[in-house]
Design a protein around this motif. Structure first.
Motif, PDB file in Angstrom:
ATOM      1  N   TYR A 172       0.839  -1.199   0.000  1.00 24.70           N
ATOM      2  CA  TYR A 172       0.000   0.000   0.000  1.00 24.70           C
ATOM      3  C   TYR A 172       0.868   1.240   0.000  1.00 24.70           C
ATOM      4  O   TYR A 172       2.070   1.181   0.264  1.00 24.70           O
ATOM      5  CB  TYR A 172      -0.989   0.010   1.167  1.00 24.70           C
ATOM      6  CG  TYR A 172      -0.355   0.140   2.530  1.00 24.70           C
ATOM      7  CD1 TYR A 172       0.084   1.370   3.012  1.00 24.70           C
ATOM      8  CD2 TYR A 172      -0.191  -0.967   3.349  1.00 24.70           C
ATOM      9  CE1 TYR A 172       0.672   1.488   4.261  1.00 24.70           C
ATOM     10  CE2 TYR A 172       0.387  -0.862   4.592  1.00 24.70           C
ATOM     11  CZ  TYR A 172       0.820   0.367   5.049  1.00 24.70           C
ATOM     12  OH  TYR A 172       1.404   0.487   6.279  1.00 24.70           O
ATOM     13  N   THR A 180       0.458   5.634   0.956  1.00 24.48           N
ATOM     14  CA  THR A 180      -0.309   6.787   1.423  1.00 24.48           C
ATOM     15  C   THR A 180       0.332   8.051   0.860  1.00 24.48           C
ATOM     16  O   THR A 180       1.531   8.078   0.596  1.00 24.48           O
ATOM     17  CB  THR A 180      -0.333   6.879   2.959  1.00 24.48           C
ATOM     18  OG1 THR A 180       0.992   7.115   3.432  1.00 24.48           O
ATOM     19  CG2 THR A 180      -0.897   5.610   3.590  1.00 24.48           C
ATOM     20  N   TYR A 197      -2.155   3.497  15.174  1.00 19.66           N
ATOM     21  CA  TYR A 197      -2.816   3.674  13.885  1.00 19.66           C
ATOM     22  C   TYR A 197      -2.621   5.092  13.372  1.00 19.66           C
ATOM     23  O   TYR A 197      -2.323   6.019  14.126  1.00 19.66           O
ATOM     24  CB  TYR A 197      -4.307   3.359  13.987  1.00 19.66           C
ATOM     25  CG  TYR A 197      -5.056   4.332  14.875  1.00 19.66           C
ATOM     26  CD1 TYR A 197      -5.595   5.510  14.351  1.00 19.66           C
ATOM     27  CD2 TYR A 197      -5.203   4.099  16.233  1.00 19.66           C
ATOM     28  CE1 TYR A 197      -6.255   6.420  15.161  1.00 19.66           C
ATOM     29  CE2 TYR A 197      -5.864   4.996  17.046  1.00 19.66           C
ATOM     30  CZ  TYR A 197      -6.388   6.149  16.506  1.00 19.66           C
ATOM     31  OH  TYR A 197      -7.037   7.050  17.317  1.00 19.66           O
ATOM     32  N   PHE A 207      -4.989   7.020  -0.244  1.00 14.79           N
ATOM     33  CA  PHE A 207      -4.545   5.659   0.047  1.00 14.79           C
ATOM     34  C   PHE A 207      -4.861   4.752  -1.130  1.00 14.79           C
ATOM     35  O   PHE A 207      -5.914   4.860  -1.743  1.00 14.79           O
ATOM     36  CB  PHE A 207      -5.280   5.146   1.302  1.00 14.79           C
ATOM     37  CG  PHE A 207      -5.013   3.717   1.631  1.00 14.79           C
ATOM     38  CD1 PHE A 207      -3.902   3.366   2.381  1.00 14.79           C
ATOM     39  CD2 PHE A 207      -5.854   2.715   1.191  1.00 14.79           C
ATOM     40  CE1 PHE A 207      -3.647   2.031   2.690  1.00 14.79           C
ATOM     41  CE2 PHE A 207      -5.603   1.378   1.492  1.00 14.79           C
ATOM     42  CZ  PHE A 207      -4.496   1.047   2.243  1.00 14.79           C
ATOM     43  N   TYR A 260      -3.901   0.431  -2.502  1.00 11.91           N
ATOM     44  CA  TYR A 260      -3.186  -0.808  -2.238  1.00 11.91           C
ATOM     45  C   TYR A 260      -3.253  -1.734  -3.444  1.00 11.91           C
ATOM     46  O   TYR A 260      -4.124  -1.590  -4.301  1.00 11.91           O
ATOM     47  CB  TYR A 260      -3.705  -1.502  -0.972  1.00 11.91           C
ATOM     48  CG  TYR A 260      -5.022  -2.218  -1.118  1.00 11.91           C
ATOM     49  CD1 TYR A 260      -5.059  -3.572  -1.436  1.00 11.91           C
ATOM     50  CD2 TYR A 260      -6.225  -1.555  -0.921  1.00 11.91           C
ATOM     51  CE1 TYR A 260      -6.274  -4.244  -1.561  1.00 11.91           C
ATOM     52  CE2 TYR A 260      -7.431  -2.215  -1.035  1.00 11.91           C
ATOM     53  CZ  TYR A 260      -7.452  -3.559  -1.359  1.00 11.91           C
ATOM     54  OH  TYR A 260      -8.640  -4.216  -1.496  1.00 11.91           O
ATOM     55  N   LEU A 291      -3.288  -5.293   8.242  1.00 14.94           N
ATOM     56  CA  LEU A 291      -2.718  -4.145   7.551  1.00 14.94           C
ATOM     57  C   LEU A 291      -3.450  -2.836   7.743  1.00 14.94           C
ATOM     58  O   LEU A 291      -2.846  -1.826   8.067  1.00 14.94           O
ATOM     59  CB  LEU A 291      -2.648  -4.446   6.047  1.00 14.94           C
ATOM     60  CG  LEU A 291      -1.796  -5.646   5.688  1.00 14.94           C
ATOM     61  CD1 LEU A 291      -2.121  -6.139   4.289  1.00 14.94           C
ATOM     62  CD2 LEU A 291      -0.345  -5.265   5.808  1.00 14.94           C
ATOM     63  N   PHE A 292      -4.752  -2.829   7.478  1.00 13.65           N
ATOM     64  CA  PHE A 292      -5.514  -1.586   7.478  1.00 13.65           C
ATOM     65  C   PHE A 292      -7.000  -1.886   7.579  1.00 13.65           C
ATOM     66  O   PHE A 292      -7.435  -3.016   7.387  1.00 13.65           O
ATOM     67  CB  PHE A 292      -5.222  -0.753   6.215  1.00 13.65           C
ATOM     68  CG  PHE A 292      -5.227  -1.534   4.924  1.00 13.65           C
ATOM     69  CD1 PHE A 292      -6.417  -1.889   4.298  1.00 13.65           C
ATOM     70  CD2 PHE A 292      -4.035  -1.905   4.330  1.00 13.65           C
ATOM     71  CE1 PHE A 292      -6.417  -2.602   3.111  1.00 13.65           C
ATOM     72  CE2 PHE A 292      -4.016  -2.622   3.132  1.00 13.65           C
ATOM     73  CZ  PHE A 292      -5.217  -2.972   2.524  1.00 13.65           C
ATOM     74  N   VAL A 304      -4.442   2.882   8.747  1.00 17.34           N
ATOM     75  CA  VAL A 304      -3.259   2.044   8.543  1.00 17.34           C
ATOM     76  C   VAL A 304      -2.672   1.679   9.896  1.00 17.34           C
ATOM     77  O   VAL A 304      -2.548   2.528  10.780  1.00 17.34           O
ATOM     78  CB  VAL A 304      -2.216   2.816   7.690  1.00 17.34           C
ATOM     79  CG1 VAL A 304      -0.895   2.080   7.651  1.00 17.34           C
ATOM     80  CG2 VAL A 304      -2.758   3.040   6.286  1.00 17.34           C
ATOM     81  N   TYR A 305      -2.298   0.423  10.046  1.00 12.77           N
ATOM     82  CA  TYR A 305      -1.639  -0.029  11.259  1.00 12.77           C
ATOM     83  C   TYR A 305      -0.162   0.339  11.115  1.00 12.77           C
ATOM     84  O   TYR A 305       0.549  -0.176  10.250  1.00 12.77           O
ATOM     85  CB  TYR A 305      -1.841  -1.523  11.459  1.00 12.77           C
ATOM     86  CG  TYR A 305      -3.314  -1.942  11.463  1.00 12.77           C
ATOM     87  CD1 TYR A 305      -4.332  -0.993  11.608  1.00 12.77           C
ATOM     88  CD2 TYR A 305      -3.684  -3.252  11.293  1.00 12.77           C
ATOM     89  CE1 TYR A 305      -5.670  -1.368  11.603  1.00 12.77           C
ATOM     90  CE2 TYR A 305      -5.025  -3.635  11.292  1.00 12.77           C
ATOM     91  CZ  TYR A 305      -6.015  -2.684  11.443  1.00 12.77           C
ATOM     92  OH  TYR A 305      -7.336  -3.048  11.438  1.00 12.77           O
ATOM     93  N   THR A 348       2.986  -1.637  10.059  1.00  8.33           N
ATOM     94  CA  THR A 348       3.126  -2.234   8.729  1.00  8.33           C
ATOM     95  C   THR A 348       3.797  -1.296   7.730  1.00  8.33           C
ATOM     96  O   THR A 348       3.996  -1.673   6.574  1.00  8.33           O
ATOM     97  CB  THR A 348       1.760  -2.683   8.170  1.00  8.33           C
ATOM     98  OG1 THR A 348       0.922  -1.545   7.962  1.00  8.33           O
ATOM     99  CG2 THR A 348       1.093  -3.676   9.109  1.00  8.33           C
ATOM    100  N   LEU A 349       4.150  -0.084   8.170  1.00 10.89           N
ATOM    101  CA  LEU A 349       4.875   0.834   7.296  1.00 10.89           C
ATOM    102  C   LEU A 349       6.295   0.312   7.070  1.00 10.89           C
ATOM    103  O   LEU A 349       6.880  -0.325   7.952  1.00 10.89           O
ATOM    104  CB  LEU A 349       4.928   2.233   7.909  1.00 10.89           C
ATOM    105  CG  LEU A 349       3.605   2.996   7.914  1.00 10.89           C
ATOM    106  CD1 LEU A 349       3.676   4.187   8.858  1.00 10.89           C
ATOM    107  CD2 LEU A 349       3.239   3.445   6.503  1.00 10.89           C
TER     108      LEU A 349
END
Length: 133
Positions: free
Chosen positions: A18, A20, A46, A54, A56, A76-77, A86-87, A90-91
């Motif tokens: 994904y 952003t 978050y 956003f 993905y 993930l989200f 977004v969690y 996971t970035l």
């Protein structure tokens, strides 16, 4: 003219990716029972973007609004008409430069975890934007 920041992330096996654009409009920590179950830890960190900021790729499965990779199981989200949540874990780039602006469900915060100073603390959900009372 400055460039809009882009952040990327995805699942452990990289089957879901994904991206952003710009900064999140909201970020925080949540200690509620659902967020603890989703993450398998004491809280969820978050960050929320508007859906148009956003996108993905890859296949996701969804359970109660939360998207995860069906291959590796990474959560993930969560997507809705109002936001893409977004969690933060996971970035791809950590530290992410995203700071929590709120801490919710602090009545369920572990006693060994200190409150974040300088941000609003809520026993349960924070009030919705524009709500009164």
């Amino acid at each position: 003219m400055s460039e809009i920041q882009t952040r990327a992330g995805g699942c452990l096996c990289r089957a879901v990716r994904y991206e952003t654009k710009g900064d999140p409009f909201k970020a925080g920590l949540c200690h509620c029972a659902d967020c603890r179950k989703v993450t398998g830890t004491a809280f969820l960190a978050y960050a929320d973007w508007r859906p148009e900021m956003f996108r993905y790729t890859g296949e996701v499965q969804v359970y109660q609004g939360r998207s995860f990779c069906p291959r590796c199981g990474s959560r993930l989200f969560s997507l809705s008409e109002e936001q893409a949540e977004v969690y933060v874990g996971t970035l791809d780039v950590i530290p992410s430069g995203i700071s929590p602006g709120v801490e919710a469900w602090v009545k369920r915060r572990e006693s060994w975890l200190p409150p974040l100073s300088g941000i609003p603390q809520y026993d349960e959900d924070p009030p919705k934007a524009g709500a009164t009372g």
